[in-house]
Structures are given as structure tokens and as C-alpha cells.
Motif scaffolding. Structure first.
Motif, short mmCIF file in Angstrom:
data_model
loop_
_atom_site.label_atom_id
_atom_site.label_comp_id
_atom_site.label_asym_id
_atom_site.label_seq_id
_atom_site.Cartn_x
_atom_site.Cartn_y
_atom_site.Cartn_z
N SER A 11 0.89 -1.29 0.10
CA SER A 11 -0.06 -0.07 -0.05
C SER A 11 0.94 1.21 0.01
O SER A 11 1.97 1.16 -0.02
N GLY A 12 0.29 2.37 0.23
CA GLY A 12 1.05 3.72 0.19
C GLY A 12 1.78 3.69 1.41
O GLY A 12 2.59 4.57 1.52
N ALA A 13 1.49 2.81 2.41
CA ALA A 13 2.29 2.76 3.49
C ALA A 13 4.07 2.45 3.05
O ALA A 13 4.97 3.02 3.89
N LEU A 106 -2.83 11.79 -9.01
CA LEU A 106 -2.73 10.17 -9.34
C LEU A 106 -3.48 9.44 -8.15
O LEU A 106 -4.19 8.54 -8.43
N TYR A 107 -3.03 9.57 -6.84
CA TYR A 107 -3.45 8.75 -5.93
C TYR A 107 -4.93 8.48 -5.99
O TYR A 107 -5.35 7.47 -5.55
N PRO A 108 -5.87 9.88 -5.93
CA PRO A 108 -7.14 9.51 -5.63
C PRO A 108 -7.77 8.30 -6.68
O PRO A 108 -8.78 7.89 -6.33
N VAL A 110 -6.77 5.84 -7.74
CA VAL A 110 -6.54 4.36 -7.50
C VAL A 110 -7.94 3.89 -6.56
O VAL A 110 -8.36 2.89 -6.87
N GLU A 111 -8.39 4.74 -5.83
CA GLU A 111 -9.68 4.34 -5.24
C GLU A 111 -10.75 4.09 -6.15
O GLU A 111 -11.57 3.19 -5.94
N ILE A 112 -10.78 5.02 -7.33
CA ILE A 112 -11.99 4.76 -8.34
C ILE A 112 -11.82 3.36 -8.99
O ILE A 112 -12.81 2.69 -9.28
N ASP A 114 -9.84 0.73 -7.77
CA ASP A 114 -9.96 -0.44 -6.69
C ASP A 114 -11.54 -0.68 -6.28
O ASP A 114 -11.80 -1.62 -6.00
N TYR A 115 -12.33 0.73 -6.02
CA TYR A 115 -13.46 0.60 -5.70
C TYR A 115 -14.54 1.29 -6.41
O TYR A 115 -15.06 2.22 -5.97
N PRO A 116 -14.76 0.81 -7.80
CA PRO A 116 -15.69 1.72 -8.51
C PRO A 116 -16.87 2.01 -8.17
O PRO A 116 -17.68 2.83 -8.38
N1 LIG Z 1 -5.24 10.55 0.53
C1 LIG Z 1 -4.51 9.49 1.32
C2 LIG Z 1 -5.12 8.13 0.33
C3 LIG Z 1 -4.69 6.96 1.09
C4 LIG Z 1 -5.38 5.66 0.32
O1 LIG Z 1 -6.28 5.51 -0.35
N2 LIG Z 1 -4.97 4.60 0.86
C5 LIG Z 1 -5.27 3.24 0.24
C6 LIG Z 1 -4.30 1.91 0.13
S1 LIG Z 1 -2.87 2.50 -0.83
C7 LIG Z 1 -6.39 2.78 1.32
O2 LIG Z 1 -6.26 2.51 2.44
N3 LIG Z 1 -7.54 2.06 0.82
C8 LIG Z 1 -8.59 1.73 1.47
C9 LIG Z 1 -9.91 2.01 1.21
O3 LIG Z 1 -10.18 3.08 0.40
O4 LIG Z 1 -11.04 1.54 1.87
C10 LIG Z 1 -3.19 9.43 1.32
O5 LIG Z 1 -2.40 10.02 0.54
O6 LIG Z 1 -2.73 8.91 2.45
#
Ligand SMILES: N[C@@H](CCC(=O)N[C@@H](CS)C(=O)NCC(=O)O)C(=O)O
Length: 208
Positions: A11-13, A106-108, A110-112, A114-116
């Protein structure tokens, strides 16, 4: 007391893991089982009410969410660690510009992807939403590709945390077919001595 990182595999971690490793900082790592949606349940939901990873808690007890805020905070707390160029320099501005492009543009997406279903109208097929997000994702990587010069890093020979940020995001989907400079950047980041173990553990499918 150490830093405490909340995260999950791949993940982003892994951005935060990588920045901490570059700084030589040890930390406690709380791994969440995101496959079973642990990020959306107690007790984590009380750590980060937005229910996403990463979250970093400082030794003083300050909770920081938002990956870019965590990166900037770590760079400011450890200014000699070389993870961001000196304050006020043109390189710093460039590093922050593309760090925030990663975080905001970019990162936002990914949510779309992964979870459309979170974004599709209720009862509607989420597949077209996902497909649209995938094509926006690829378009935006072209913007990054256009910003990269001779490399290997964003700032040329000088490494910074933005390289880590973009490299990690680039491992999630595969924009690399038409983004060879992004691919070169990701390889250079993954080959850094402080990062090889983190890279191999988080991105086993993309070991170079
Ligand atoms: N804006 C947040 C986005 C974090 C994010 O979307 N993390 C994802 C993992 S890479 C997550 O936890 N997704 C789980 C979910 O959306 O339920 C950041 O920059 O830290």
C-alpha cells in the motif's frame, strides 16, 4: 518511544516505510489486513477516521495521515536526512510540485479503480467507472513522463522522496508501457540500498 506506522502490504504505507528507511529511522509497524477491510473497522477507524492507510504517529503522539503530509513532515523533522532538497531551493519547489501531483492527481484515482462501486450511481454497473478511471490514470502518468528529464531521478542525479512517492504509485497499475522514464525512475528507487528489502517485500511481482 518510536514512530508507529499503520499500513498494509503493497500500500501507500510503503512510501512511508521507504522514507523512514532512507532516514535510517526505526519504527513500529502495525499491519492491517486490508483484504478483510481491517482499515474500515475499530480499532483502526479511531486512529484514522478516514479509514485509509498510511497513518504515522510521531514519538510525541501526533497522528499524521495523508501520505504527502507524512513525507513532508518527516523531511522537516529530519532536515539533514536528504529526503527533500533544501527549503526555498528551486529543487524543493520541483520536488513538492510533483509530490503533490502524485498525492492529489494520481493517488485518488486508485480508489476509483479499486472501488468503482463507491463512485458509480447506486445500482449501476461500476465497470465503466473503473475503465474511465484507468484511462485517466494512464493519461496522468503521461504528464509525469513528460516532466522527467535524463534521470534517473526527478531531479536528475539527486534523489528525493518524490522519487519514492512516484515509484510506489507506479507499481500499482502498469502505466509503464508508454512511460519508460517512469519505469527507469522506479527501478532506480527499488535498487537503492536502503530500499531493496522493502521493495522486494511490498512489490514481489515487480522485482527487477
Ligand atoms: N489520501 C490518502 C489516500 C490513502 C489511500 O487511499 N490508501 C489506500 C491504500 S493504498 C487505502 O487505505 N484504501 C482503503 C480504502 O479506500 O478502503 C493518502 O495520501 O494517504
Amino acid at each position: 518511544v518510536s514512530y508507529r506506522l499503520y499500513g498494509a502490504h503493497g500500500s501507500g504505507a510503503s512510501i512511508v516505510e521507504s522514507v523512514l528507511a532512507e532516514l535510517g529511522i526505526t519504527y513500529d509497524y502495525e499491519r492491517l489486513d486490508m483484504k478483510n477491510h481491517a482499515q474500515r473497522e475499530a480499532p483502526y477507524a479511531s486512529v484514522n477516521p478516514h479509514m485509509k492507510v498510511p497513518t504515522l504517529v510521531t514519538p510525541e503522539g501526533e497522528t499524521i495521515t495523508e501520505s504527502a503530509a507524512i513525507v513532508i513532515t518527516l523531511a522537516e523533522r529530519h532536515p539533514d536526512g536528504g529526503v527533500l532538497p533544501p527549503a526555498k531551493s528551486p529543487e524543493r519547489a520541483r520536488a513538492l510540485r510533483w509530490l503533490l501531483f502524485g498525492a492529489a492527481e494520481l493517488y485518488p484515482i486508485v480508489e476509483i479503480i479499486d472501488y468503482p462501486e463507491r463512485f458509480a450511481p447506486e445500482g449501476a454497473d461500476p465497470a465503466p467507472v473503473k475503465a474511465r478511471a484507468q484511462s485517466i490514470w494512464n493519461e496522468r502518468w503521461k504528464t509525469v513522463e513528460g516532466a522527467l528529464g535524463d534521470g534517473p531521478y526527478l531531479l536528475g542525479e539527486t534523489f528525493c522522496a518524490t522519487d519514492i512517492y512516484l515509484a510506489v504509485l507506479s507499481r500499482w497499475d502498469l502505466p509503464t508501457a508508454d512511460a519508460p522514464k517512469v519505469e527507469r525512475l522506479a527501478r532506480a528507487v527499488g535498487a537503492r540500498p536502503a530500499l531493496t528489502e522493502i521493495w522486494a517485500r511490498n512489490f514481489p511481482q515487480r522485482i527487477h
